[in-house]
Scaffold this motif. Structure first.
Motif, PDB file in Angstrom:
ATOM      1  N   LYS A  43       0.846  -1.182   0.105  1.00  0.00           N
ATOM      2  CA  LYS A  43       0.068   0.004  -0.100  1.00  0.00           C
ATOM      3  C   LYS A  43       1.068   1.255  -0.080  1.00  0.00           C
ATOM      4  O   LYS A  43       1.658   1.721   0.797  1.00  0.00           O
ATOM      5  N   GLU A  93       0.716  -7.217   0.792  1.00  0.00           N
ATOM      6  CA  GLU A  93      -0.633  -8.029   0.718  1.00  0.00           C
ATOM      7  C   GLU A  93      -0.370  -8.795  -0.520  1.00  0.00           C
ATOM      8  O   GLU A  93       0.118  -8.672  -1.569  1.00  0.00           O
ATOM      9  N   VAL A 136     -10.466   1.838   1.280  1.00  0.00           N
ATOM     10  CA  VAL A 136      -9.868   1.333  -0.139  1.00  0.00           C
ATOM     11  C   VAL A 136     -10.509   0.021  -0.355  1.00  0.00           C
ATOM     12  O   VAL A 136     -10.291  -0.891   0.521  1.00  0.00           O
ATOM     13  N   THR A 138     -10.649  -3.284  -2.772  1.00  0.00           N
ATOM     14  CA  THR A 138     -10.050  -3.804  -3.959  1.00  0.00           C
ATOM     15  C   THR A 138     -10.489  -5.115  -4.215  1.00  0.00           C
ATOM     16  O   THR A 138     -10.960  -5.849  -3.271  1.00  0.00           O
ATOM     17  N   SER A 139      -9.989  -5.723  -5.343  1.00  0.00           N
ATOM     18  CA  SER A 139     -10.262  -7.125  -5.493  1.00  0.00           C
ATOM     19  C   SER A 139     -11.639  -7.535  -5.620  1.00  0.00           C
ATOM     20  O   SER A 139     -12.212  -8.387  -4.801  1.00  0.00           O
ATOM     21  N   ALA A 155     -14.746  -8.999  -1.833  1.00  0.00           N
ATOM     22  CA  ALA A 155     -13.883  -7.735  -2.020  1.00  0.00           C
ATOM     23  C   ALA A 155     -12.935  -7.803  -0.683  1.00  0.00           C
ATOM     24  O   ALA A 155     -13.023  -8.215   0.315  1.00  0.00           O
ATOM     25  N   SER A 199      -9.395  -2.171   3.064  1.00  0.00           N
ATOM     26  CA  SER A 199      -8.306  -1.751   3.955  1.00  0.00           C
ATOM     27  C   SER A 199      -8.775  -0.331   4.438  1.00  0.00           C
ATOM     28  O   SER A 199      -9.116   0.527   3.712  1.00  0.00           O
ATOM     29  N   TYR A 217      -7.645  -4.425   8.387  1.00  0.00           N
ATOM     30  CA  TYR A 217      -7.733  -5.317   6.921  1.00  0.00           C
ATOM     31  C   TYR A 217      -8.992  -6.314   7.163  1.00  0.00           C
ATOM     32  O   TYR A 217      -9.045  -6.875   8.079  1.00  0.00           O
TER      33      TYR A 217
END
Length: 891
Positions: A68, A106, A350, A352-353, A369, A372, A404
């Motif tokens: 990050k 990560e 944030v 992501t994924s 998902a 973070s 997280y």
């Protein structure tokens, strides 16, 4: 020797790092350490092995590492699974003066998705020497200052941490000055130049000294600054502050103009030498001057700019108190302003994924998902928790590491119920009042083929008139599939079977897309009364799903068959037939009979007979029965009647339009003396035939009663067995009316209570018997006001000619009452006339199913006849199918 010792120490350090990484991998996450400024390719750790991953699966499973907010400082060799240094790592650039500095990685492995967290601690090395903010520091000292006078100096700073940032100072050797270093409560060094003995301006006006700062690293690094000391000639007493160091705590975001501290210095001199001016020392940095301002007269320090704890949480302000003498003296103090954190930063989130869309058959626990969180505040103000809303969604948050989270599937999905979800993720810190941030995630549910096409009802009843045009549309089936796109694309097809000797597809077809059912050829009611088949609906999913619906196509009769005359051998008149008639017969004597049948059903097969008027207009002494076809005399014959009578009988059905056949009857009138002996023999034969028919009728009635009794017992036993079972709808009690038989004119019979069917066993078609209860309308409040029985009783019969059995109730029919009751002569077809006193003849009850039927109504007798005692009216209907006809299933 020194090199070998250093190499051995490095090996021990590397071994300890590896053992620490292995220990922390077993505790939930992997921890490594690496010194800053390590060269490219420096080994950090065997990350694949420590995470329990096989080297062969790194590439197929899309193994990748992300950090990050960092460049690609670290990289993984996918061939051997080793984490190595990829680019220069400067700890001071990454973390500043923070005690702990680490790079959070990560590690994401897909197929299936797994997330690992790796923390790489960056160890500090002594790569920054101590630095002074100025290359030269100038001090002004009066020659009158006594020994042990002290003058503050600006210290050096070191960007390293720990022992590498622990500074010690040295002053070059001289006879006048010494150095005193103190540590305050904020763990910072406070440097003072101590006058060892008074200086003499006349002897030396300037002193040049070198101040050296040495850190605690290995090897040691140093920084230097030049001290230029000017000796002033004047002042006895310098201003003095109450304290040498003032500590102030101040909230961040304090508004401009807020008082920080009011300083007070005193001077023992008199007059102008006692007047003091307060100034920021030239040691004060520009960023401090941009945040604070001092009143030169009052000594009040106030806030000037915006104070942000996240930018800087500690300010050191050196203040000088200078008197107004010609040769001013200066007093010194330091104000240390420490900022207190406020909850003024909202959490940052944030996501992501995102694995979208989500298949509706996804397994519970699937990761959708990665989330973070971060908060720039400190302490409780920077501690962030994450929640999910609304509460009834099939998702949940799982904490995988500090700050997280993973958004995972919590329960099974059903796209047909909910096709997408609006998920709101809320991050909230622990401040008071707390601050929060929200993010909306739209989770779309992808369809899978889990719903078969469904019809609105399990079966449909369709009525089609016979002699239809080839290819005509008779019905449309429609099935709905709750799935989407290809999974909801429905196609239709016939479920092939045999209909007699032919395939079903030779009769009907179905359009694959629209579901329209077409009759491929004209249908014949006389050949096929009921066509029952199934249509299959199948979707385009993989694998496809399907369902069937049953269609019952009733072929309705049309009047397409004219009455057919039976040949004379069958007991009637066909074509042109001659008959001898004695002139001595009286009125009403039956001289001949015309027999005809019609292949149609219902009213189309209900025949009537008419006598065509003679061409001369003379009134004929004969007439024909309207429904019996019997030719009888209307009066006694006399000599005036022509010896040869030619009668033209019209046989008509009741169709629309009616079809007609004609029969010619030639009657020869002879005197009674001229009559041959044949009539007597015929009369005797007729008597014997009447006796035989009476016997046959008796046997028939006995057989019907026996079969009826057996049927009633069977129904009672079946009802008792069904009612003893747990009650289900439609077994006992009233249910939906069920169609039993049909008619071309729309006259239907229903069974309100139950429907029974008695069928023959396997083998060739046999005569079957069906019994059903009459269709009686339900009267309101029948239990309180029962309907009164019909005041008359009737017998209605309709026989289709051409039955294989020679049973004719119209020839003779006698029913006798029970013991002790009067004899009852029942009206028959032979005696039925349009007159009311002669009885009532009704159309065929079972015409719609191409069968012969009798209907007996038991009730109060005709007032003109003596009958049994009045009883509740009961109707029993019997349908006798001709032998050889196939029994169509009745649903």
């Amino acid at each position: 020797m020194v090199y070998s010792q250093r190499s051995l120490a490095a090996r021990h350090l590397l071994l300890s790092h590896l053992l620490l990484a292995i220990w922390e991998a077993g505790s939930g996450h992997v921890h490594y350490s690496v010194p800053e400024e390590a060269k490219h390719g420096t080994f950090v750790g065997r990350i694949a092995q420590d995470l329990g991953l096989e080297l062969a699966e790194l590439v197929p499973r899309l193994f990748r590492v992300a950090s990050k907010g960092r460049r690609n400082l670290l990289e993984v060799n996918l061939q051997n699974g080793i984490l190595f240094v990829n680019s220069r790592i400067d700890r001071e650039e990454l973390c500043g003066r923070s005690t702990v500095c680490s790079i959070h990685l990560e590690v994401i492995v897909e197929r299936p998705l797994q997330v690992f967290h790796v923390e790489v601690e960056v160890k500090d090395i002594n790569d920054n020497p101590p630095r002074f903010f100025r290359q030269e520091q100038r001090l002004f000292i009066l020659e009158s200052r006594i020994a042990d006078s002290r003058f503050p100096l600006e210290g050096a700073s070191d960007m390293d941490i720990g022992a590498n940032a622990e500074l010690r100072y040295k002053l070059n050797s001289n006879e006048y000055f010494d150095l005193d270093v103190k540590r305050n409560e904020e763990e910072t060094n406070f440097l003072e130049l101590v006058l060892k003995k008074p200086v003499d301006r006349e002897e030396t006006q300037e002193h040049h000294l070198l101040l050296i700062a040495i850190d605690g690293g290995k090897p040691e690094l140093t920084g230097t600054v030049q001290l230029l000391i000017n000796v002033l000639d004047a002042n006895d007493n310098a201003p003095e502050f109450d304290k040498s160091i003032y500590n102030v705590r101040l909230l961040e975001n304090t508004p401009n103009g807020t008082l920080v501290i009011k300083l007070n210095a005193s001077d023992a001199d008199e007059g102008i030498n006692k007047e003091i001016v307060y100034l920021f020392s030239n040691l004060v940095l520009d960023n401090v001057k941009s945040k604070f301002i001092i009143d030169s007269n009052s000594g009040e320090i106030t806030v000037k700019g915006e104070l942000d704890y996240e930018d800087c949480n500690l300010y050191e302000i050196n203040v000088d108190a200078v008197d107004k003498s010609t040769f001013p003296l200066t007093g010194h103090c330091k104000v240390i302003v420490k900022l207190l954190d406020e909850n003024d930063n909202t959490p940052e989130m944030v996501i992501t994924s995102l694995s979208l869309p989500v298949q509706e058959d996804a397994q519970v626990g699937a990761v959708i998902a990665l989330i973070s969180l971060s908060d720039r505040d400190s302490g409780a103000n920077g501690q962030v928790t994450c929640t999910l809303s609304p509460s009834h969604i099939p998702f949940k948050l799982v904490s995988t590491f500090k700050n997280y989270y993973s958004l995972v599937l919590d329960s099974a999905l059903d796209r047909e119920s909910v096709s997408d979800y609006a998920v709101v993720v809320t991050a909230r810190d622990g401040g008071s009042p707390s601050l929060s941030a929200t993010a909306s995630v739209s989770v779309e549910v992808a369809d899978v083929n889990d719903n078969a096409p469904a019809f609105a009802q399990p079966e449909y009843t369709v009525f089609v008139k016979e002699n239809n045009a080839p290819g005509c549309h008779i019905f449309t089936v429609s099935a709905r599939d709750a799935d989407a796109q290809e999974n909801a694309l429905v196609s239709y097809s016939l479920v092939e079977r045999r209909v007699g000797e032919r395939a079903l597809s030779s009769y009907v077809s179905v359009h694959a897309e629209s579901g329209k059912v077409y009759a491929l050829q004209p249908l014949d009611h006389e050949e096929l009364e009921l066509l029952q088949f199934q249509v299959s609906a199948r979707d385009a999913g993989v694998p496809p799903l399907g369902s069937n619906v049953t269609l019952q196509v009733f072929v309705l009769d049309e009047n397409d068959n004219a009455p057919a005359l039976l040949p004379p051998g069958a007991g009637g008149v066909g074509g042109a037939v001659s008959q001898l008639v004695s002139r001595s017969v009286g009125a009403g004597h039956v001289v001949a009979k015309v027999r005809a049948v019609d292949a149609d059903s219902g009213y189309n097969a209900w025949l009537s007979y008419e006598l065509q008027p003679s061409a001369g207009g003379a009134r004929s002494p004969f007439r024909v029965g309207l429904y019996t076809g019997e030719i009888s005399t209307t009066r006694a014959l006399d000599e005036a009647d022509a010896p040869r009578q030619r009668l033209l009988v019209l046989v008509k059905d009741h169709g629309e339009p009616a079809l007609v056949s004609t029969a010619t009857v030639l009657l020869s009138l002879v005197d009674s003396g001229q009559a041959p002996k044949t009539p007597s023999r015929v009369s005797v034969g007729a008597a014997s035939v009447d006796t035989a028919l009476v016997d046959v009728n008796v046997y028939l009635i006995i057989a019907i009663c026996a079969v009826s009794s057996l049927l009633v017992l069977t129904l009672l036993l079946y009802t008792a067995l069904r009612c003893s079972a747990p009650p289900t709808q439609g077994v006992c009690g009233p249910g939906k009316s069920t169609l039993v038989c049909s008619s071309a004119v729309g006259s239907w019979s229903y069974s309100q209570q139950r429907r029974q069917r008695v069928c023959s066993g396997e083998g060739p078609p046999k005569t079957d018997l069906m019994a059903f209860s009459p269709s009686l309308p339900q009267a309101p409040s029948s239990s309180d006001n029962p309907r009164q029985p019909n005041p008359d009783w009737r017998y209605s019969a309709s026989l289709r000619a051409g039955m294989h059995s020679s049973v004719h109730l119209e020839e003779a029919g006698v029913l006798r009452a029970g013991p002790g009751g009067p004899d009852q002569q029942w009206p028959t077809v032979s005696s039925a006339t349009p007159e009311p006193e002669a009885g009532e003849v009704s159309p065929p009850v079972g015409a719609g199913v191409n069968s012969n039927s009798w209907t007996f109504k038991y009730g109060p007798g005709n007032p003109k006849q003596s009958g049994p005692e009045p009883k509740k009216q009961t109707q029993v209907s019997f349908l006798l199918r001709r032998k050889g006809e196939a029994s169509q299933p009745r649903q």
